[in-house]
Enzyme design. Sequence first.
Site, PDB file in Angstrom:
ATOM      1  N   SER A 242       0.848  -1.197   0.000  1.00 23.14           N
ATOM      2  CA  SER A 242       0.000   0.000   0.000  1.00 23.14           C
ATOM      3  C   SER A 242       0.876   1.236   0.000  1.00 23.14           C
ATOM      4  CB  SER A 242      -0.863   0.029   1.270  1.00 23.14           C
ATOM      5  OG  SER A 242      -0.078   0.459   2.388  1.00 23.14           O
ATOM      6  N   ASP A 243       0.332   2.332  -0.493  1.00 22.76           N
ATOM      7  CA  ASP A 243       1.012   3.595  -0.249  1.00 22.76           C
ATOM      8  C   ASP A 243       0.876   3.859   1.249  1.00 22.76           C
ATOM      9  OD1 ASP A 243       1.293   6.655  -2.207  1.00 22.76           O
ATOM     10  OD2 ASP A 243       2.346   5.949  -0.411  1.00 22.76           O
ATOM     11  N   TRP A 244       1.693   4.727   1.739  1.00 21.47           N
ATOM     12  CA  TRP A 244       1.816   4.907   3.206  1.00 21.47           C
ATOM     13  C   TRP A 244       0.588   5.598   3.794  1.00 21.47           C
ATOM     14  CZ3 TRP A 244       5.273   2.263   1.059  1.00 21.47           C
ATOM     15  CH2 TRP A 244       6.397   1.751   1.719  1.00 21.47           C
ATOM     16  N   GLY A 245      -0.342   4.755   4.218  1.00 19.10           N
ATOM     17  CA  GLY A 245      -1.618   5.252   4.720  1.00 19.10           C
ATOM     18  C   GLY A 245      -2.724   5.058   3.711  1.00 19.10           C
ATOM     19  N   GLY A 246      -2.454   4.239   2.725  1.00 17.79           N
ATOM     20  CA  GLY A 246      -3.437   4.037   1.656  1.00 17.79           C
ATOM     21  C   GLY A 246      -4.511   3.027   1.990  1.00 17.79           C
TER      22      GLY A 246
END
Length: 745
Positions: A242-246
């Site tokens: 995931s993107d960071w916080g996605g």
Amino acid sequence: MKVDTKNNTKKTEKEIEKLLGKMTLDEKLSMIHGAAFFKSGSVERLGIPGIVTSDGPMGVREEFMSDRWFSAGNNDDNVSYLPSNSALASTWNPYMAYEMGKVLGAEARGRGKDVILAPGINIKRSPLCGRNFEYMSEDPKLTATIAVPLIKGVQENDVAACVKHFAANVQETDRLMVDEEIDERTLYELYFPAFKAAVQEGKSYSIMGAYNKVNGYHCCENKMLLDRVLRDEWGFDGVVISDWGGVHKTKEAAECSLDLEMSVFSDFENYNLANPLKEAIKKGEISEEVVDAKVRNLLRMMYRLKMIGKEKSARKPGTYNTPAHREVTLRIAEESMILLKNENQCLPLNASKIKKLVVIGQNAAKIHSNGGGSGEIKALYEICPLMGLKCYLGGNTQVRYVKGYYVPDKLKTFDHNWQADSLDDLSNSDVGMLTREDDSTQNAAHRRGEEERLANLEKEKEEIHEKNKALFAEAIEAAKDADAVIFVGGLNHDIDSEGFDRTDMKLPYEQDMLIEALLEVRKDLIVTFIGGSPVEMPWKDKAQAILWSYYAGMETGNAFAKVIFGDINPSGKLTETFPNQYEDCVTAKNGQFGVWGSIKLEEGLYCGYRYFDRQRIAPAFCFGHGLSYTQFTYSGLALKAEKGRDVKLTFTVKNMGKRMGAEVAQVYIAPIMPKVDRPNKELKAYTKVELAPGRSKKVTVTLKEEDFAYFDESLHNFIADAGDYEILIGASSEDIRLKGIATLS
Ligand code: GLC
């Protein structure tokens, strides 16, 4: 969904099953979410290490503390600062992409990383997107041909590429929540192809889910994207990070093919795929099977990287900061520069005739490596254009530098990294460590922060105007008394950045006014830019020479000087359209960009040159444009039907000038009377040929059936209709030199 592991040995799959069978639920869960900002959890008992990731596309980012957004403060993590993906793509040279991948991979391995969070390959839909500098092109074919060799080069070093951001990460405004409505044909023909090539041809070991939503679902929890397209249709058997916080929802992320949840919070056990998932499994709401599927993908990547298994001792060690890496960086920077205009042979300058050189503009002396967001680099060094010019000329030429215009100092008034607030209000308020909020609270803060940022920009304009009065006068005076005058302006990472978009396409800091004034006193002003995305040039008809460079890495200044003085003959070509004004762009017309909440990509395929062609709008400089210090002719196009429905083209390119040069011959197809609405022309191939003066080369290009195809939604597949297609061979998308007709049976 089934994971297609055909290109994985049966032996490895058996070992994966054996390892999996030994693991407890807690051990499996520890592997599928961050245990530190850039590292996943390990299973020491079974000798399974955590996966160490690092940004980014321009080199290996500095070390951070594991759970605080503070630099680790090391003095051993300076690295080679590589050209941005925009600069790399501007070379139109897949071999150099491979070379850059090898350097990036070696440096990542050398720094002990397992995954490098690169390359960025999203389509440049609007020139205002803050992260355009990290992406390659408005065209999917060009992007694919640069991304694939880059990924291969990275992975030769036993490091995983992590191609990003899947999919359609087309704006930074409201980047965590914006819902993008995109029709299927547009996805399959424009936004997917580079990712499909990265997975199927590049064999990327990992891919990063984007922050945004596509058609209602966050990319990191999107069954259409991650299960149907990526796994079932493309056969991807690697890791989705995931993107960071996605990741926003435990059940959705758990039950779709996202394998590793990363974020910017330090409460790692509260990540969606940590305790919340464990609770849901205990309650029988979610099957443990979904965790097994993720762990299998992670273990498979670890085997491929020789992190575990019998080949562990054979893993490449990598290295960083070598002279050879810097040589590659210089060569790419040299090949990336784009000569937009050159009347009266203004360029190259003759160094022996210049006793007094005046250099004007802040980008002559500014370094860019330390900005832009997650792509920021702690460079071993960075040669700015002014230094490059001085190093080239030596001490017998008087070089005078004047700033020309004022750039407000964005002093960082706190010591934590911007990323601590990256899910929040982006104004970098000194909140230190973020505490997890619900989406709507975070989004409201994010929006407030953006409004504050824009208000600050307005305030700055008065300050800039005030300070420019004296700076302009000084520059104009200096320009009057010199053998040559070079202006170096453009953008910087206060503007080209992750986290926000530009609101217009104008040069900042009142540069236009200064350029106009300088052109009044110096008709031969050499106008040069460094930037990450197109700018308006209202004065361009008055300028005789214009040179453009993207952020081209640590050797930018040396490459710049060699192009200016002619040691290097520029061969870069635009990979995106440079419009005359932003109002000409489709996103300006349909307003579907830079909007909070949701956008509808109603233009479909028609962005970039596809749009300018269809609307017959003349851009300032078109897709594929780039001049040389020599001239090339094209002749003798011959087309030949080959096996299946392939078409073989041959034509000859000749260097008519007096100096060595390289030319990018581009091949476009233009369907004649197509049955469905299709772009007027689309790039389907290109070849870069280097020729000595007077020499010529016969070029052969084979167009495959797929190059003639479009995506048919009813069939859910690509088809190439029988019929006639014009084949256009061009030095740019507008400068068409040869034409032919191919008839597809
Ligand atoms: C950032 C970026 C992504 C980067 C990641 C880790 O927010 O969107 O490109 O790799 O988080 O820093």
